[in-house]
Design a protein around this motif. Structure first.
Motif, mmCIF file in Angstrom:
data_model
loop_
_atom_site.group_PDB
_atom_site.id
_atom_site.type_symbol
_atom_site.label_atom_id
_atom_site.label_comp_id
_atom_site.label_asym_id
_atom_site.label_seq_id
_atom_site.Cartn_x
_atom_site.Cartn_y
_atom_site.Cartn_z
ATOM 1 N N LEU A 45 -19.111 -4.036 -86.388
ATOM 2 C CA LEU A 45 -18.709 -4.627 -85.107
ATOM 3 C C LEU A 45 -19.859 -4.662 -84.103
ATOM 4 N N ASP A 49 -19.917 -8.156 -82.428
ATOM 5 C CA ASP A 49 -19.142 -8.272 -81.192
ATOM 6 C C ASP A 49 -19.237 -6.969 -80.405
ATOM 7 N N LEU A 52 -15.942 -5.879 -78.295
ATOM 8 C CA LEU A 52 -14.885 -5.315 -79.141
ATOM 9 C C LEU A 52 -15.319 -3.970 -79.713
ATOM 10 N N VAL A 56 -13.220 -0.486 -79.291
ATOM 11 C CA VAL A 56 -12.785 0.285 -80.458
ATOM 12 C C VAL A 56 -13.439 1.669 -80.460
ATOM 13 N N ASP A 97 -5.521 2.291 -81.583
ATOM 14 C CA ASP A 97 -6.460 2.038 -82.672
ATOM 15 C C ASP A 97 -5.756 2.030 -84.026
#
Length: 155
Positions: A45, A49, A52, A56, A97
């Protein structure tokens, strides 16, 4: 004492759960499956991104661990019990999550392009989050209940 020990064990179990395989995924059923953990998923990730990945990381790593450390500080009398509602709220955010992981697995299976199998790390991570919630609630309950005072036989 048991609550303290259970909470302190989460300080070891959370990092283990983050590195354990959550799922095994492959593009086609004929190819070998790659293991995906929270850490490997976050690494991927961060390359694609950043926003994001930040969210997370906050929900999967920072909040559960912060809650566990904060709860330990309350249990050992180093932090005021008045912060327990805030700590319990942090644990609830960590459940987001687990929900996202389950959603991704469901979506990926629904598309039908690849193959996904859940792995033991998903269950360990989910158990850690639930244990954290239960320990937080039990700690709150134990601090709110009046201490049991034994009767003095001399009176």
């Amino acid at each position: 004492m048991l609550l303290r020990l259970a909470n302190l064990s989460l300080l070891v179990l959370f990092p283990l759960a983050w590195s354990a395989p959550l799922m095994k995924a492959g593009l086609l059923p004929l190819f070998a499956l790659s293991e995906i953990s929270v850490i490997s998923g976050l690494q991927a990730l961060w390359r694609t991104d950043i926003l994001l990945a930040s969210v997370v990381t906050l929900f999967a790593l920072c909040l559960p661990y912060l809650k566990t450390v904060g709860l330990a500080l309350v249990q050992f009398g180093l932090l005021k019990p008045a912060l327990l509602p805030l700590l319990c709220a942090l644990g609830r955010f960590a459940m987001a999550d687990v929900f996202l992981i389950a959603l991704y697995i469901t979506l990926a299976k629904g598309i039908g392009l690849g193959r996904i199998e859940t792995a033991w790390g998903l269950y360990l991570f989910t158990a850690c989050i639930f244990a954290s919630l239960i320990i937080g609630l039990a700690t709150k309950q134990s601090l709110q209940s009046p201490a049991i005072v034994p009767k003095d036989p001399d009176k």
